[in-house]
Design an enzyme around this catalytic site. Structure first.
Site, PDB file in Angstrom:
ATOM      1  N   PHE A  31      34.312  28.572  40.949  1.00 26.59           N
ATOM      2  CA  PHE A  31      35.273  29.113  39.988  1.00 26.59           C
ATOM      3  C   PHE A  31      35.566  30.550  40.387  1.00 26.59           C
ATOM      4  O   PHE A  31      34.724  31.436  40.222  1.00 26.59           O
ATOM      5  CB  PHE A  31      34.768  29.068  38.546  1.00 26.59           C
ATOM      6  CG  PHE A  31      35.829  29.545  37.581  1.00 26.59           C
ATOM      7  CD1 PHE A  31      36.779  28.664  37.101  1.00 26.59           C
ATOM      8  CD2 PHE A  31      35.901  30.873  37.203  1.00 26.59           C
ATOM      9  CE1 PHE A  31      37.789  29.096  36.241  1.00 26.59           C
ATOM     10  CE2 PHE A  31      36.904  31.328  36.346  1.00 26.59           C
ATOM     11  CZ  PHE A  31      37.849  30.427  35.861  1.00 26.59           C
TER      12      PHE A  31
ATOM     13  N   ASP B   2      31.685  36.611  45.849  1.00 31.22           N
ATOM     14  CA  ASP B   2      32.325  36.780  44.544  1.00 31.22           C
ATOM     15  C   ASP B   2      31.231  37.092  43.532  1.00 31.22           C
ATOM     16  O   ASP B   2      30.568  36.203  43.013  1.00 31.22           O
ATOM     17  CB  ASP B   2      33.074  35.502  44.166  1.00 31.22           C
ATOM     18  CG  ASP B   2      33.774  35.613  42.812  1.00 31.22           C
ATOM     19  OD1 ASP B   2      33.450  36.539  42.044  1.00 31.22           O
ATOM     20  OD2 ASP B   2      34.629  34.754  42.516  1.00 31.22           O
TER      21      ASP B   2
ATOM     22  N   LYS C 194      34.917  42.137  35.742  1.00 26.35           N
ATOM     23  CA  LYS C 194      34.265  41.950  34.445  1.00 26.35           C
ATOM     24  C   LYS C 194      33.499  43.180  33.991  1.00 26.35           C
ATOM     25  O   LYS C 194      34.060  44.071  33.388  1.00 26.35           O
ATOM     26  CB  LYS C 194      33.403  40.688  34.475  1.00 26.35           C
ATOM     27  CG  LYS C 194      34.239  39.414  34.639  1.00 26.35           C
ATOM     28  CD  LYS C 194      33.488  38.180  34.272  1.00 26.35           C
ATOM     29  CE  LYS C 194      34.309  36.916  34.546  1.00 26.35           C
ATOM     30  NZ  LYS C 194      35.523  36.804  33.715  1.00 26.35           N
TER      31      LYS C 194
END
Length: 404
Positions: A145, A230, A259
């Site tokens: 994801f 990531d 984030k």
């Protein structure tokens, strides 16, 4: 009746009426928050065990981050990259030093960071490695994801994320996560990068087999391929180290960050790499109006400085062991498996008992907020400011839900 006086039902109905239904949120309407706690429009408090998918690693409204935001709001909020502002260099320098890299390219969202990484890897492949123009490929993992842009969903293996969004972007090879033999077979002379999550968050906090990440690093070095990590969810203290790659002493060629970098206040993302990689970009070849804006940089500088102390990494490691012990005590009592790395846990509920969604709804009724994924799995990712007693409380509420 008391129910008739509550504001939540009406607020939920209004939200459903006026928004596209691309999310299925829990029926809680938050109005304020502090630390690890949320308060809804009816005054009920909830322990936040999701932390905005790790965007709130430092909790809600951390005083130093709020102070930095207020100070910057009074001076300057946006210039675009047409000019340089007085927060820009400090942010890039301090984040580069935290990452051990030469350069930083600021963006806004995690998906933008991933798209940037893809573009940089392709350009590096053509200009530095000498790949045939138009033939660059990037190896990715099943269960990944990395975001929801059309390019990113092109190499997703989640049909909910991918179906009906074609035609799909070519240039990606998907291999099983954790399988070094499959990765070895997939790399060829046109491979420019391997793009992986060190821990697959959306998949259910899936931790790779020991030795996998060092093996990926070795293969990338041997084949002159960039290793792109990531760390948008797993990085910045979540797992007990600054980066999840640190658990096995692995240093990727490129970090994708987001984030928590915005401190739960503004969206901030970044790509960090050395000059021989990020240096392939020249003016006009990539950019973002809001990327690296003054307000974002002011907040993110304070985030980097909080991480530089090591306090939050230590809290995550120590409290993560407490979380692990509590959750492992529930295996065989409604849980079939748990995976924990720092303050990040994937919890597999016996599907004969309930779905992950049902578990989250019942936890919500008991004042704890979490998020389900993939059937009967729920994810726990509380803010790193949570206390040991609050962790025990969350585990106790999960135990009560399983026993009901």
């Amino acid at each position: 009746m008391i129910e008739d006086m509550l504001r939540t039902p009406g607020a939920v109905r209004d939200a459903e009426r006026w928004t596209a239904h691309n999310y299925h949120p829990l029926p809680v309407v938050v109005s304020s928050a502090e630390g690890a706690w949320l308060t809804d429009v009816d005054g009920r408090r909830y322990l936040d065990c999701l932390a905005g998918y790790s965007a709130l690693n430092f909790g809600h409204r951390h005083p130093k981050l709020i102070e930095a935001a207020h100070a910057q709001l009074d001076r300057l909020t946006l210039t675009s990259r047409a000019f340089i502002h007085d927060q820009f260099a400090d942010f890039c320098k301090e984040l580069a030093e935290l990452c051990g890299k030469d350069l930083v390219l600021p963006m806004n969202t995690g998906a933008e960071a991933v798209e940037t990484g893809i573009k940089v890897a392709r350009k590096w492949g053509y200009q530095v490695k000498g790949v045939t123009p138009g033939q660059a490929n990037i190896v990715v993992a099943e269960g990944n994801f990395h975001g929801r842009t059309t390019t990113i969903v092109s190499f997703s293996t989640d049909e909910d994320a991918r179906a009906d969004f074609g035609p799909y972007t070519p240039g990606f090879t998907v291999v099983p996560y954790g399988d070094l033999d499959a990765l070895t077979a997939a790399i060829d002379e046109n491979t420019v990068a391997v793009l992986l999550e060190p821990i697959q968050g959306e998949q259910g906090v899936v931790v790779p087999p020991e030795g996998y990440l060092p093996g990926v690093r070795r293969l990338c070095t041997e084949n002159n391929v960039l290793f792109i990590a990531d760390e948008i969810q797993s990085g910045l203290g979540r797992t007990g180290h600054t980066f999840a790659c640190d658990h096995e002493g692995v240093v990727p060629d490129m970090y994708l960050l987001g984030k928590a970098l915005g401190g739960g206040i503004v969206p901030v993302s970044a790509v960090a790499a050395n000059a021989d990689v990020l240096g392939v970009l020249k003016p006009g070849q990539h950019g973002s109006t809001f990327g690296g804006n003054p307000l974002a940089c002011a907040v993110a500088i304070e985030v980097v400085r909080l991480l530089a102390t090591g306090e939050f990494q230590r809290r995550s490691a120590e409290l993560g062991e407490r979380l692990r012990a509590g959750l492992e005590g529930l295996v065989g009592k409604g849980l079939v498996a748990v995976r924990v790395r720092g303050l990040w846990a994937g919890v597999d509920i016996d599907p004969a008992l309930m779905t992950g969604r049902q578990a989250c709804e019942r936890l919500m009724e008991r004042g704890v907020l979490a998020k389900d994924t993939h059937g009967s799995t729920i994810r726990l990712a509380p803010p790193l400011v949570i206390t040991g007693e609050e962790i025990d409380h969350a585990v106790a509420q999960l135990a009560a839900v399983l026993a009901a």
